[in-house]
Design a protein around this motif. Structure first.
Motif, mmCIF file in Angstrom:
data_model
loop_
_atom_site.group_PDB
_atom_site.id
_atom_site.type_symbol
_atom_site.label_atom_id
_atom_site.label_comp_id
_atom_site.label_asym_id
_atom_site.label_seq_id
_atom_site.Cartn_x
_atom_site.Cartn_y
_atom_site.Cartn_z
ATOM 1 N N UNK A 195 27.591 -6.469 73.475
ATOM 2 C CA UNK A 195 27.235 -5.258 72.731
ATOM 3 C C UNK A 195 25.729 -5.255 72.502
ATOM 4 N N UNK A 196 25.079 -4.165 72.897
ATOM 5 C CA UNK A 196 23.654 -3.957 72.639
ATOM 6 C C UNK A 196 23.554 -2.962 71.495
ATOM 7 N N UNK A 197 22.896 -3.350 70.407
ATOM 8 C CA UNK A 197 22.851 -2.508 69.208
ATOM 9 C C UNK A 197 21.419 -2.193 68.808
ATOM 10 N N UNK A 198 21.199 -0.938 68.392
ATOM 11 C CA UNK A 198 19.904 -0.553 67.840
ATOM 12 C C UNK A 198 20.013 -0.313 66.332
ATOM 13 N N UNK A 199 21.122 -0.735 65.744
ATOM 14 C CA UNK A 199 21.220 -0.744 64.288
ATOM 15 C C UNK A 199 20.480 -1.989 63.816
ATOM 16 N N UNK A 200 19.274 -1.813 63.306
ATOM 17 C CA UNK A 200 18.373 -2.931 63.053
ATOM 18 C C UNK A 200 18.683 -3.592 61.708
ATOM 19 N N UNK A 201 19.872 -4.149 61.603
ATOM 20 C CA UNK A 201 20.315 -4.753 60.357
ATOM 21 C C UNK A 201 21.081 -6.031 60.669
ATOM 22 N N UNK A 202 20.598 -7.148 60.157
ATOM 23 C CA UNK A 202 21.209 -8.434 60.461
ATOM 24 C C UNK A 202 22.652 -8.503 59.977
ATOM 25 N N UNK A 203 22.894 -8.055 58.751
ATOM 26 C CA UNK A 203 24.245 -8.116 58.185
ATOM 27 C C UNK A 203 25.210 -7.257 58.985
ATOM 28 N N UNK A 204 24.774 -6.035 59.340
ATOM 29 C CA UNK A 204 25.626 -5.138 60.114
ATOM 30 C C UNK A 204 25.949 -5.731 61.477
ATOM 31 N N UNK A 205 24.961 -6.373 62.107
ATOM 32 C CA UNK A 205 25.182 -6.985 63.418
ATOM 33 C C UNK A 205 26.166 -8.145 63.316
ATOM 34 N N UNK A 208 26.684 0.027 74.353
ATOM 35 C CA UNK A 208 25.424 0.218 73.635
ATOM 36 C C UNK A 208 25.651 1.158 72.461
ATOM 37 N N UNK A 209 25.196 0.762 71.274
ATOM 38 C CA UNK A 209 25.401 1.584 70.078
ATOM 39 C C UNK A 209 24.099 1.714 69.308
ATOM 40 N N UNK A 210 23.949 2.842 68.619
ATOM 41 C CA UNK A 210 22.756 3.082 67.827
ATOM 42 C C UNK A 210 21.719 3.884 68.590
ATOM 43 N N UNK A 211 20.837 4.535 67.835
ATOM 44 C CA UNK A 211 19.861 5.458 68.422
ATOM 45 C C UNK A 211 18.976 4.765 69.447
ATOM 46 N N UNK A 212 19.075 5.201 70.692
ATOM 47 C CA UNK A 212 18.193 4.712 71.746
ATOM 48 C C UNK A 212 18.611 3.427 72.426
ATOM 49 N N UNK A 213 19.720 2.808 71.991
ATOM 50 C CA UNK A 213 20.133 1.545 72.613
ATOM 51 C C UNK A 213 20.464 1.733 74.085
ATOM 52 N N UNK A 214 21.193 2.796 74.397
ATOM 53 C CA UNK A 214 21.574 3.029 75.787
ATOM 54 C C UNK A 214 20.350 3.335 76.650
ATOM 55 N N UNK A 215 19.385 4.039 76.086
ATOM 56 C CA UNK A 215 18.156 4.317 76.844
ATOM 57 C C UNK A 215 17.470 3.003 77.228
ATOM 58 N N UNK A 216 17.301 2.105 76.260
ATOM 59 C CA UNK A 216 16.651 0.825 76.549
ATOM 60 C C UNK A 216 17.435 0.043 77.594
ATOM 61 N N UNK A 217 18.761 0.066 77.467
ATOM 62 C CA UNK A 217 19.600 -0.618 78.462
ATOM 63 C C UNK A 217 19.403 -0.004 79.846
#
Length: 381
Positions: free
Chosen positions: A131-141, A54-63
């Motif tokens: 991978x669970x990501x909280x980087x809310x960017x389509x290109x980055x994902x 899990x990467x990005x702010x809060x992703x691990x919390x949601x997981x």
């Protein structure tokens, strides 16, 4: 003859057991294709979704609310022991609950609120299959998925705290990709029923007291002037926000002036515990200003638990919503037990009734949800 019959029965029973063993062979699950929270179409192999990062702010919390923590194969430094206390002054219950596990995991990057991209090389090193990501960017994902060769699912919190529609969608999405839809539905239903309960109680109240939230965290700890004119944890119960008639204030977390706070002059002030030490400094410099407020004169100052720490602690946000409503709408909350409700909420999100045993006992929780009977003495201590 009896021995022969017994032998035949034993053989038949053994063959039956062997047949049953063969019948319990797990049938492979079919891959699924989902649309993540930035509109990307991603195919997930449900037979290989058990090595998670899990990467990005809060992703691990949601997981942590939905998934199996034992399936994590790495974590950001902010989620391990490195820099884990950079947010001192605000709890992260999911971290506190799982820190013994998290500190054993290898790093997948620095993480933290000022790191705005995932570190693909470190992620590859732990060999995840999801991978669970909280980087809310389509290109980055898409870039991260191409570099790692691993499906990347983007999640979102939304702008309305625990009541955001994006969270319902995110939990549904996580339930699908983790094959834990039943758990996701449980949490979605609990939030929905809580929202309905808050709204129903609000409809029973005739209170018109004005209320103000101060010391809201925003890129760190803030003082009493950090607030929100359209505060989701107030609006769900239709609370009378003291700022509603002050023009030209922005949405979201804002910083107002002392003059604007004096103009608002709320009947009730709730202080987010994360900013209490900051406000003590401001109070020492401007005691005469704050003592003019009706809430200070009448001893109507309260402490809520900090909900914003590497994104939103959803369970604490829901606790705060109930706390604010119970103060501002006392006629609708007769015999309401805040501690029992907080423990219930913690159990619904985290699986443990940890408000009493942990959250309220933290040094910077100041004893948990409470009223400050003598504000002048408290803020001068």
């Amino acid at each position: 003859m009896k021995k022969i019959i017994l032998l035949i029965v034993t053989i038949i029973f053994s063959l039956s057991l062997a047949s049953c063993a063969k019948d319990t062979t797990t049938t492979p699950l079919e891959p699924i294709t989902v649309t993540d929270m930035v509109g990307r179409s991603v195919t997930i192999d449900l037979n290989h979704n058990d090595r998670v990062v899990c990467v990005g702010a809060g992703a691990l919390r949601l997981y942590s609310y939905i998934g199996d923590m034992n399936n994590l194969v790495g974590a950001e430094d902010i989620e391990r022991s490195v820099n884990a206390n950079m947010f001192e002054g605000a709890p992260r219950p999911y971290y506190d609950l799982h820190k013994e596990l998290l500190k054993t995991l290898p790093t997948v990057g620095v993480g933290g609120p000022r790191n705005h991209s995932a570190e693909a090389e470190k992620i590859i090193a732990v060999n995840p299959n999801l991978i669970i990501s909280e980087y809310e960017d389509e290109t980055a994902a898409n870039t991260l998925q191409e570099k790692t060769g691993v499906p990347v699912i983007v999640v979102k919190y939304g702008s309305k705290s625990v009541f955001a529609e994006e969270l319902t969608e995110t939990f549904t999405l996580l339930g699908k990709v983790l094959n834990r839809s039943e758990r996701a539905s449980e949490l979605i239903d609990y939030i929905a029923s809580s929202k309905a309960d808050l709204e129903a109680k609000a409809s029973l109240s005739s209170s018109t007291k004005t209320i103000y939230i101060g010391c809201l965290g925003n890129w760190g700890k803030q003082s009493i002037l950090s607030t929100n004119k359209i505060f989701p944890l107030f609006t769900v119960s239709n609370l009378n926000n003291a700022l509603k008639d002050i023009p030209d204030l922005g949405n979201g977390t804002i910083t107002i002036t002392d003059e604007e706070l004096l103009t608002a002059n709320p009947d009730i002030i709730i202080i987010d515990a994360a900013g209490i030490e900051n406000f003590k400094q401001a109070y020492a410099q401007n005691k005469d200003i704050y003592d003019e407020l009706d809430a200070f004169k009448n001893g109507e100052i309260y402490i809520e638990m900090p909900f914003n720490c590497y994104y939103t602690n959803l369970e604490i946000a829901l606790m705060d919503a109930y706390f604010a409503a119970s103060i501002a709408l006392p006629d609708a909350y007769v015999n309401f037990d805040m501690e029992a409700k907080a423990n219930e909420i913690a159990e619904a999100f985290l699986g443990e009734r940890m408000y009493t045993t942990h959250i309220k006992t933290l040094e910077y929780a100041y004893g948990g949800f409470r009223k400050i009977s003598n504000p002048s003495d408290f803020f001068q201590s």
